[in-house]
Write a protein that holds these residues in place. Structure first.
Motif, PDB file in Angstrom:
ATOM      1  N   GLU A  62       0.346  -1.191   0.211  1.00  0.00           N
ATOM      2  CA  GLU A  62      -0.001  -0.060  -0.126  1.00  0.00           C
ATOM      3  C   GLU A  62       1.004   1.397  -0.033  1.00  0.00           C
ATOM      4  N   ALA A  63       1.756   1.052   0.932  1.00  0.00           N
ATOM      5  CA  ALA A  63       2.953   2.204   0.935  1.00  0.00           C
ATOM      6  C   ALA A  63       3.505   3.037  -0.425  1.00  0.00           C
ATOM      7  N   VAL A  64       3.692   1.587  -1.550  1.00  0.00           N
ATOM      8  CA  VAL A  64       4.151   2.620  -2.986  1.00  0.00           C
ATOM      9  C   VAL A  64       3.421   2.552  -3.430  1.00  0.00           C
ATOM     10  N   GLU A  65       2.020   1.540  -3.726  1.00  0.00           N
ATOM     11  CA  GLU A  65       0.982   1.988  -4.392  1.00  0.00           C
ATOM     12  C   GLU A  65       0.361   3.574  -4.805  1.00  0.00           C
ATOM     13  N   ALA A  66       1.111   3.835  -2.657  1.00  0.00           N
ATOM     14  CA  ALA A  66       0.470   5.296  -2.311  1.00  0.00           C
ATOM     15  C   ALA A  66       1.293   6.800  -2.592  1.00  0.00           C
ATOM     16  N   LEU A  67       3.151   6.103  -2.857  1.00  0.00           N
ATOM     17  CA  LEU A  67       4.037   5.833  -3.098  1.00  0.00           C
ATOM     18  C   LEU A  67       4.017   6.941  -5.354  1.00  0.00           C
ATOM     19  N   LEU A  68       3.002   6.013  -5.399  1.00  0.00           N
ATOM     20  CA  LEU A  68       2.558   6.294  -7.612  1.00  0.00           C
ATOM     21  C   LEU A  68       1.754   6.811  -7.975  1.00  0.00           C
ATOM     22  N   GLY A  69       0.639   6.764  -6.818  1.00  0.00           N
ATOM     23  CA  GLY A  69      -0.595   7.177  -7.521  1.00  0.00           C
ATOM     24  C   GLY A  69      -1.306   8.181  -6.544  1.00  0.00           C
ATOM     25  N   THR A  70      -0.608   8.862  -5.589  1.00  0.00           N
ATOM     26  CA  THR A  70      -1.046   9.650  -5.141  1.00  0.00           C
ATOM     27  C   THR A  70      -0.837  10.673  -5.104  1.00  0.00           C
ATOM     28  N   ALA A  71      -0.894  12.888  -4.525  1.00  0.00           N
ATOM     29  CA  ALA A  71       0.521  13.801  -4.805  1.00  0.00           C
ATOM     30  C   ALA A  71       0.628  13.872  -3.808  1.00  0.00           C
ATOM     31  N   VAL A  97       3.645  17.553  -6.452  1.00  0.00           N
ATOM     32  CA  VAL A  97       4.484  16.455  -7.002  1.00  0.00           C
ATOM     33  C   VAL A  97       4.174  15.129  -7.424  1.00  0.00           C
ATOM     34  N   ARG A  98       4.642  14.666  -8.220  1.00  0.00           N
ATOM     35  CA  ARG A  98       3.889  12.691  -8.044  1.00  0.00           C
ATOM     36  C   ARG A  98       4.842  12.568  -9.226  1.00  0.00           C
ATOM     37  N   PHE A  99       4.572  11.475  -8.486  1.00  0.00           N
ATOM     38  CA  PHE A  99       6.060  10.075  -8.597  1.00  0.00           C
ATOM     39  C   PHE A  99       5.137   9.403  -9.891  1.00  0.00           C
ATOM     40  N   HIS A 100       6.030   9.096 -10.949  1.00  0.00           N
ATOM     41  CA  HIS A 100       6.017   7.741 -11.251  1.00  0.00           C
ATOM     42  C   HIS A 100       6.681   6.795 -12.669  1.00  0.00           C
ATOM     43  N   GLY A 101       6.127   5.671 -11.447  1.00  0.00           N
ATOM     44  CA  GLY A 101       7.528   4.391 -11.790  1.00  0.00           C
ATOM     45  C   GLY A 101       8.328   4.792 -13.024  1.00  0.00           C
ATOM     46  N   SER A 102       9.886   4.345 -13.281  1.00  0.00           N
ATOM     47  CA  SER A 102      10.451   4.304 -14.336  1.00  0.00           C
ATOM     48  C   SER A 102      11.285   2.973 -14.385  1.00  0.00           C
TER      49      SER A 102
END
Length: 285
Positions: free
Chosen positions: A187-196, A278-283
């Protein structure tokens, strides 16, 4: 030829392109947070692109040249004047001897870059004239009354217009997960990549602090202690409060909190004011 500092402002430092290659000795890269803005300012006044200039943070500064010269302001857009007369942003500006150069509070962005023909010629440390605000390497943060030496001036550019765009209200950063993403819940990884997230006002040259969804650790490592390990520019460290911190130019070279990922390019953060999204996107690059 010298520059006298009449008003240093809240944070004005000497910066060039930094001192890479010393992390194994505990020395971070440092250097201008917005390197492209510094390079542009140097080109406009006829300096080498790696010459040292001034990074002026948010609140502006006032300076006086001992001799006639050329200056240019880039980066964050701010009021700019010579002896009280408005001067153009992003172009070479001729300055008479003894004239007062004033940079006001940034209107858009955070950090303005002031280049002076000849470059700021303070003594280099480990090959760079950059101020490292964390370790104290390089020249000290500017103070009222300081006097800075200048090098030999080149030929200023003939450019009379440079296009400029204000920094965006939302940043999209590409991040590679690891090396410690396994310390966090799915859930933490999903929050990092899915929330602002929002840029915090306590951000600085060491790191961009973000506020938003907390990133909880996995059950097996909730109370675990991580031995200090190397960290790099762009590392996203997660302290005990679960709020991510992105390391910038003056970051430490080791850290004891887990790094959930590393941002590919932190340069957009140089002009990100408090409140920026700031939004993160997986690379996978």
């Amino acid at each position: 030829m010298t520059v006298d500092v009449l008003r240093a402002g809240p944070l004005t430092t000497v910066q060039d392109l930094g001192r890479p290659g010393w992390a194994h000795l505990g020395v971070p890269r440092s250097g201008a947070l917005d390197a492209s803005a510094l390079r542009l300012a140097n080109r406009l006044v006829g300096n080498a692109t790696d010459a040292a200039g001034l990074e002026v943070t948010a609140g502006g500064c006032s300076l006086r040249l001992s001799s006639a010269g050329t200056v240019a302001l880039t980066g964050a857009c701010a009021p700019f004047s010579v002896d009280g007369r408005p001067a153009a942003y992003g172009v070479p500006v001729a300055v008479p001897a003894g004239a007062v150069i004033s940079v006001g509070r940034a209107l858009y962005g955070v950090r303005s870059y002031l280049a002076v023909a000849g470059g700021i010629a303070v003594e280099p440390v480990l090959g760079s004239r950059s101020t490292d605000t964390l370790s104290g390497l390089g020249p000290a943060q500017l103070r009222d009354g300081d006097r800075l030496p200048l090098g030999s001036a080149g030929t200023p550019s003939t450019v009379d217009f440079v296009p400029w765009e204000p920094p965006p209200a939302a940043l999209h950063l590409w991040i590679r997960l690891g090396p410690r993403d396994g310390w966090f819940t799915r859930e933490a990884v999903e929050a990092l990549l899915g929330t602002a997230y929002t840029m915090s006002p306590v951000s600085n040259r060491v790191g961009a602090r973000l506020t938003g969804a907390a990133l909880p650790r996995a059950s097996g490592v909730q109370a675990a202690e991580l031995p200090s390990e190397g960290v790099v520019l762009g590392a996203v460290q997660v302290p005990a409060n679960g709020q991510p911190l992105i390391f910038l130019a003056d970051h430490p070279t080791t850290g004891g909190y887990p790094v959930i990922g590393v941002v590919d390019d932190v340069s957009p953060l140089a002009q990100a004011a408090p409140g920026t999204t700031v939004r993160f996107h997986g690379s996978e690059r």
